[in-house]
Scaffold this motif. Sequence first.
Motif, short mmCIF file in Angstrom:
data_model
loop_
_atom_site.label_atom_id
_atom_site.label_comp_id
_atom_site.label_asym_id
_atom_site.label_seq_id
_atom_site.Cartn_x
_atom_site.Cartn_y
_atom_site.Cartn_z
N UNK A 481 9.52 -2.13 12.57
CA UNK A 481 8.74 -1.38 11.58
C UNK A 481 9.63 -0.82 10.49
N UNK A 482 10.84 -0.35 10.87
CA UNK A 482 11.77 0.18 9.87
C UNK A 482 12.20 -0.92 8.90
N UNK A 483 12.45 -2.13 9.41
CA UNK A 483 12.84 -3.23 8.53
C UNK A 483 11.69 -3.65 7.62
N UNK A 484 10.47 -3.55 8.14
CA UNK A 484 9.31 -3.85 7.29
C UNK A 484 9.23 -2.84 6.15
N UNK A 485 9.45 -1.58 6.48
CA UNK A 485 9.46 -0.56 5.43
C UNK A 485 10.58 -0.80 4.43
N UNK A 489 10.28 -1.36 0.29
CA UNK A 489 10.82 -0.39 -0.67
C UNK A 489 11.06 -1.07 -2.01
N UNK A 490 10.88 -0.36 -3.11
CA UNK A 490 11.22 -0.94 -4.43
C UNK A 490 12.70 -1.33 -4.49
N UNK A 644 13.94 -5.32 -10.08
CA UNK A 644 12.71 -4.61 -9.73
C UNK A 644 11.64 -4.94 -10.77
N UNK A 645 10.51 -5.40 -10.31
CA UNK A 645 9.45 -5.83 -11.22
C UNK A 645 8.98 -4.71 -12.13
N UNK A 646 9.05 -3.47 -11.63
CA UNK A 646 8.60 -2.34 -12.44
C UNK A 646 9.44 -2.19 -13.70
#
Length: 666
Positions: A481-485, A489-490, A644-646
């Motif tokens: 779950x941590x790696x998914x988070x 992340x941006x 980063x797409x943003x």
Amino acid sequence: MTPEIGHFALALAFALALIQSVLPLMGANRGMLLWMQSARATSIGQLVLVGIAFGALMKSFIVSDFTVINVASNSHSLKPMLYKIAGTWGSHEGSLLLWVLILTLFGAGVSLFGANIPETLKARTLAVQAWISTGFLSFMLLTSNPFDRVFPPPADGNDLNPLLQDVGLALHPPFLYLGYVGFSIVFSFAVAALLEGRIDAAWARWVRPWTLAAWVFLTAGIVLGSWWAYYELGWGGWWFWDPVENVSFMPWLLGTALLHSAIVTEKRDAFKSWTILLAILTFSLSLLGTFVVRSGLLTSVHAFAVDPERGLYILFLLALSIGGSLALYAWRAPMMEAGGLFKPISREAGLLVNNLILGTATGTVLFGTLYPLFLEAVTGDKISVGAPFFNATFVPMMLPLVLLMGMGPFLSWKRADLAGVLQRVRFIALASIVVTLVIWYIQEGGPLLAYISILLAVWLLFATLREWAMRIRLFDVSFTDAMRRARNLPRASHGMTMAHAGLALAMFGFIGSSAWKTEEVVFVAPGTTIEIAGFDVMFEGVERVRGPNYFADRGTLKVTRKGQAVTTLFPERRYYPIAESSTTESAIRSTLAGDLYASIAEPASEDAELSGAWTLRILYEPLVNFIWIGSALLMLGGGLSLTDRRLRVGAPKRARTTSATPTPAE
């Protein structure tokens, strides 16, 4: 014929720059779309034409066309091809052409990739960029034509400065100029925003990627120059506080402040005045660096020693750009809205202190760099301001900034809970103290400031990793779950973590190689053994070898430790007969723990020369490779943030509503 094509292309580029500096601006003022959109064609046309000119000069170097004065003065038929190509930007004229090429590259970049930028802002930005192009193209055409001919041509060239015939320095100027000139487009955005009277979060979103790109390139240029000085100049140092080093470092400092200030403008609609002022001053310092290295004011391995008349032309451009933009800022800045409010304990406040420290540090470096010049101009006295001044003023000033960098990401926007922040970082502070005490126990000596600096470097590294771990809830949730988070992340968040950790690692190198460096400079004959940092280094003698355009005296050093063979080092002293100058080629054994560094110099006396003796400089530089590792992480972090797409998309356009007006019943 090729040089004439290049010269003609520069003249056409100058004509396009004149058009671009006027027509889009008039279109923006009058609301004429076609006039505004003309900036796209003229900016791309400038890039193509200056690219043709640069290609023509490069071809002249590749084919060794010695009818061109620039080629005859900075190349030779026997020079390796890489350094023939590097000779294109190895002179005043060639480096200026590279400067203008990058200037047009950034202008065309805004035209091609700025689809979401409002037409009026884009037109004004490209017009301001064209003002800069007009100044430098006119300077080149009137005083520094890279295509001037010489008749009759010499049989061969004078060769490039041997110190510049190196891979590190071949790459150093392009990256440095990408950083220097990259800030020109941020400057143009700032002036355009002042002309338009509109500075908001969307403007900051458009400016951030260009600021970040320029900062990454400037970092790369500075690091390459430092790396080159370390292994090429033979003195074993990576920074000398040379005035020309300083003029590249100052835009980096203010550019760092600008990067963080733009974040606040984007996130909180605050620091508008700060961001505009930093954009103006950062590029102004880039122009100052251009003036210093081309005015003849300084003598440096980095400087172009040219006549002062050229310096006066650049001084005029400098006064016009800086004076005009600051006057516009003084007129428009009071009209800017203050933006979001914040408490003294908040992320905004932390970034404000960041700006103040970086601005003060830049002022300190500027004073130390220019004071000797002003003193000589006024009194005629010559003094030098060197490492002792900067180490005593700049270094202590930056230590509180490192402390703040570790704590800043834990602060929330607008208002932060100081007690909660301290609760989060207390174990980090304790771990940092323990690690520093272990280092103190192992090292057994060194200045107190070094241990304080190590403490803060460890603090920054641990705090950065802790903040990233909290973002992904590492150790609070399952590893999967941590790696998914982490994946979600941006990228800019990962980039910030990487850059801050890189600075912490680079600090280890700065501190270790400065505080605990061991050095021996001895007079050696074949068979002499020197003991340094636990190594035994035996000098076996020197042999003469031949390179493509030089002769070299190559020394042989056998290195052992506790009787076990470690390595063999081969430092060289090269002589370039065409340029009639010599260079030092150091030999380095690199590990993470430190570098064993050796260089040789000419025999100290005629008697020593007869006996085969040489001057040997040998050093042990603890942790020095962490400088390059940390710097690489800084650049990778910036590059990752750019993806980063943003940052790439900017502020989206509003979709037009095509549906009918709803009735009250709807």
